[in-house]
Design a protein around this motif. Structure first.
Motif, PDB file in Angstrom:
ATOM      1  N   TYR A  42       0.869  -1.175   0.000  1.00  0.00           N
ATOM      2  CA  TYR A  42       0.000   0.000   0.000  1.00  0.00           C
ATOM      3  C   TYR A  42       0.907   1.226   0.000  1.00  0.00           C
ATOM      4  O   TYR A  42       1.767   1.376   0.866  1.00  0.00           O
ATOM      5  N   ILE A  46      -1.152   8.289  -4.412  1.00  0.00           N
ATOM      6  CA  ILE A  46      -1.889   7.631  -5.493  1.00  0.00           C
ATOM      7  C   ILE A  46      -1.249   8.021  -6.811  1.00  0.00           C
ATOM      8  O   ILE A  46      -1.302   9.176  -7.224  1.00  0.00           O
ATOM      9  N   GLY A  51      -2.054   3.592  -9.431  1.00  0.00           N
ATOM     10  CA  GLY A  51      -2.878   3.514  -8.230  1.00  0.00           C
ATOM     11  C   GLY A  51      -2.033   3.528  -6.979  1.00  0.00           C
ATOM     12  O   GLY A  51      -0.938   4.106  -6.956  1.00  0.00           O
ATOM     13  N   ASN A  52      -2.514   2.875  -5.910  1.00  0.00           N
ATOM     14  CA  ASN A  52      -1.759   2.845  -4.655  1.00  0.00           C
ATOM     15  C   ASN A  52      -1.664   1.447  -4.042  1.00  0.00           C
ATOM     16  O   ASN A  52      -1.310   1.295  -2.880  1.00  0.00           O
ATOM     17  N   TYR A  87      -6.732   2.043  -4.927  1.00  0.00           N
ATOM     18  CA  TYR A  87      -6.778   2.114  -6.381  1.00  0.00           C
ATOM     19  C   TYR A  87      -5.824   1.068  -6.952  1.00  0.00           C
ATOM     20  O   TYR A  87      -4.655   1.023  -6.567  1.00  0.00           O
ATOM     21  N   ILE A  88      -6.339   0.256  -7.868  1.00  0.00           N
ATOM     22  CA  ILE A  88      -5.562  -0.840  -8.445  1.00  0.00           C
ATOM     23  C   ILE A  88      -5.641  -0.718  -9.960  1.00  0.00           C
ATOM     24  O   ILE A  88      -6.729  -0.739 -10.539  1.00  0.00           O
ATOM     25  N   SER A  89      -4.503  -0.597 -10.603  1.00  0.00           N
ATOM     26  CA  SER A  89      -4.440  -0.496 -12.053  1.00  0.00           C
ATOM     27  C   SER A  89      -4.104  -1.878 -12.626  1.00  0.00           C
ATOM     28  O   SER A  89      -3.139  -2.507 -12.197  1.00  0.00           O
ATOM     29  N   TYR A 109     -13.226   1.982 -12.089  1.00  0.00           N
ATOM     30  CA  TYR A 109     -13.170   3.406 -11.793  1.00  0.00           C
ATOM     31  C   TYR A 109     -12.959   4.230 -13.063  1.00  0.00           C
ATOM     32  O   TYR A 109     -13.746   5.115 -13.364  1.00  0.00           O
ATOM     33  N   MET A 131      -8.412   1.121 -14.171  1.00  0.00           N
ATOM     34  CA  MET A 131      -8.222   1.428 -12.751  1.00  0.00           C
ATOM     35  C   MET A 131      -9.487   0.974 -12.016  1.00  0.00           C
ATOM     36  O   MET A 131     -10.599   1.293 -12.428  1.00  0.00           O
ATOM     37  N   TYR A 132      -9.280   0.230 -10.933  1.00  0.00           N
ATOM     38  CA  TYR A 132     -10.373  -0.225 -10.077  1.00  0.00           C
ATOM     39  C   TYR A 132     -10.229   0.447  -8.725  1.00  0.00           C
ATOM     40  O   TYR A 132      -9.141   0.873  -8.342  1.00  0.00           O
ATOM     41  N   ILE A 133     -11.328   0.533  -7.989  1.00  0.00           N
ATOM     42  CA  ILE A 133     -11.323   1.212  -6.691  1.00  0.00           C
ATOM     43  C   ILE A 133     -12.052   0.363  -5.656  1.00  0.00           C
ATOM     44  O   ILE A 133     -13.048  -0.287  -5.959  1.00  0.00           O
TER      45      ILE A 133
END
Length: 145
Positions: A42, A46, A51-52, A87-89, A109, A131-133
Motif C-alpha cells: 500500500y 496515489i 494507483g496505490n 486504487y488498483i491499475s 473506476y 483502474m479499479y477502486i
C-alpha cells in the motif's frame, strides 16, 4: 517477527521488522505453516497510472485466492493506516488480476493511459489500463454522516 496488520482463518498480513519505506509492505503468510506466499503493498500516494496498491503471489501458490483474500483483509483494515481509497491499475488482458480485484470488492473506476516509461507498458506495447477502486469505509475529515 514483525507486525501483523490483520488475518483471517487462512492468511495473515505481516509487516516484516526489516521493512522501512514510503509504503506499507506486507508479506502474505499462511497461518498454518507460516510460509510466505506473496506480498501486498500500500503506497501513501496515489499514482495516476498505477494507483496505490500492488500485489504478487509467488507462482507455486497461485490459484488459491490468496491475493483476493489479502486484498479483502487490507481493504477491511486500511483505515488503521490511512483514509485513502484503494486504487488498483490492471492491464485489460490480465483476467486473473481483474477477477481478484473484483472478487475483493473493487469496482471499475476509469481507464488510464500508460506512459511508455512505465515498466508495465512493455516499451509501448500496452497503452491503457483499467483502474479499479475499493472505497475506504473510514470517514474522511470534513465529511458529514
Amino acid at each position: 517477527m514483525g507486525y501483523v496488520l490483520a488475518k483471517d482463518d487462512e492468511i495473515s498480513l505481516l509487516r516484516p521488522e526489516w521493512h522501512e519505506g514510503e509504503e506499507e509492505y506486507f508479506e502474505i503468510i499462511l497461518n498454518e505453516t507460516l510460509e510466505t506466499v506473496g506480498y501486498i503493498k500500500y503506497y501513501y500516494w496515489i499514482d495516476p497510472t498505477a494507483g496505490n496498491i500492488s500485489y504478487k503471489i509467488y507462482e507455486e501458490y497461485r490459484g488459491k485466492n490468496y491475493a483476493k483474500k489479502a486484498l479483502k483483509i487490507l481493504a477491511r483494515n486500511i483505515s488503521e493506516l490511512d483514509d485513502e481509497d484503494l486504487y488498483i491499475s490492471i492491464l485489460p488482458n490480465n483476467i486473473a488480476s481483474i477477477k481478484t480485484a473484483v472478487g475483493a470488492g473493487a469496482t471499475f473506476y476509469q481507464v488510464v493511459e500508460i506512459p511508455k516509461s512505465y515498466i508495465i507498458s512493455e516499451h509501448g506495447k500496452y497503452k491503457y489500463a483499467n483502474m479499479y477502486i475499493i472505497k475506504n469505509t473510514r470517514e474522511k475529515e470534513g465529511t458529514v454522516k
